[in-house]
Design an enzyme around this catalytic site. Structure first.
Site, short mmCIF file in Angstrom:
data_model
loop_
_atom_site.label_atom_id
_atom_site.label_comp_id
_atom_site.label_asym_id
_atom_site.label_seq_id
_atom_site.Cartn_x
_atom_site.Cartn_y
_atom_site.Cartn_z
N GLY A 13 0.76 -1.30 0.05
CA GLY A 13 0.16 0.10 0.04
C GLY A 13 0.73 1.28 -0.04
O GLY A 13 0.30 2.25 -0.11
N TYR A 156 -19.21 7.73 1.54
CA TYR A 156 -18.19 6.39 1.69
C TYR A 156 -18.73 5.46 1.06
O TYR A 156 -17.92 4.42 0.45
CB TYR A 156 -17.95 6.21 3.09
N LYS A 163 -15.13 -2.08 4.31
CA LYS A 163 -14.29 -2.03 5.62
C LYS A 163 -14.96 -3.04 6.64
O LYS A 163 -14.42 -3.70 7.68
CB LYS A 163 -14.28 -0.64 6.10
N LEU A 195 -4.03 10.38 -0.61
CA LEU A 195 -4.44 10.04 -2.21
C LEU A 195 -6.11 9.72 -2.15
O LEU A 195 -6.74 9.87 -2.67
CB LEU A 195 -3.64 9.45 -3.04
#
Length: 256
Positions: A13, A156, A163, A195
């Site tokens: 990541g 979201y 998540k 980002l």
């Protein structure tokens, strides 16, 4: 002696200098960990530039949606680290931008599959491949999550579902890998200027709200997540597994 002297960590990541994964890498390296960064081909230049700032850091190519590349990345990790892995860091999440812009009820099947594959299933896929490298001496697997898994955060959308799936996966992995002394945890970080965060509409307004409402009356920065990851990767957290640790200046305890 540094907390992670002789420990070997594989980090997924790292993208740029604002990445939470980069902050974690710096914290782990500061305490003696040897690092490998797994990167997507399109991010190679940025990742190489950052890796050069931590002497000895190696790179392995890996698209987490490609099982062959996952196999190759962990095989190369095993080769570089002599068949051993102590720490696995999962900082991978993605959903098509349209899925974050449109209403949640317009989520597409393909957008749903992409978000959950990259953001949640990849942790399971990585853990499966990390287990043989950790089972002899134990290890720590750590993922990044966000409180939208439990509360509605407008825009979201499907990432919140991803998540939630990630957090559930953390618990099941913690249960199954515990017999090998492999701990699995997640950090739920407050909103940061990354980002990925820039793809969520209204993130700056939410950061302003956190700074006003959170008990510490401020936002966090990447280094605070990095240092929490350091703790959860070290022997100091040897009795902790299956947990979601909030690093958000206390915002999660508030009612508004």
């Amino acid at each position: 002696m540094p907390l992670l002297e002789g420990k070997k960590a594989l980090i997924f990541g790292v993208a740029n200098h604002r990445s939470i994964a980069w902050a974690i890498a710096q914290s782990l390296a500061s305490e003696g960990a040897q690092l490998i960064f797994a990167y997507q081909e399109r991010m190679e230049k940025y990742v190489r530039d950052l890796a050069a700032k931590i002497p000895g850091t190696e790179l392995v190519l890996c698209d987490v949606q490609d099982d062959a590349q996952l196999d190759s990345a962990f095989a190369k990790t095993s080769e570089i680290f002599g068949g051993k892995l102590d720490i696995l860091i999962h900082c991978v999440a993605f959903a098509p931008s349209s899925e974050l812009e449109n209403p949640f009820f317009e989520t597409t099947r393909s957008g749903w599959q992409t978000a959950l594959d990259i953001s949640a299933y990849s942790l399971v896929a990585m853990s499966k491949r990390a287990q043989p490298l950790m089972k002899e001496n134990g290890g720590s697997i750590l993922a990044l999550t966000y409180m939208a898994s439990e509360r509605v955060m407008p825009k979201y959308n499907v990432m919140a579902v991803a998540k939630a799936a990630l957090e559930c996966s953390v618990r099941y992995l913690a249960f199954e890998l515990g017999e090998h002394n492999i701990r699995v945890n997640a950090i739920s970080a407050g909103p940061l200027n990354t980002l990925a965060a820039r793809g969520v509409s209204g993130i700056n307004d939410f950061r302003n709200q956190v700074a006003t409402v959170a008990p510490l009356r401020r936002n966090i920065d990447q280094s605070e997540v990095g240092d929490t990851a350091l703790f959860l990767s070290s022997h100091l957290s040897r009795g902790i597994t299956g947990e979601i640790t909030f690093v958000d200046a206390g915002y999660n305890i508030m009612g508004a």
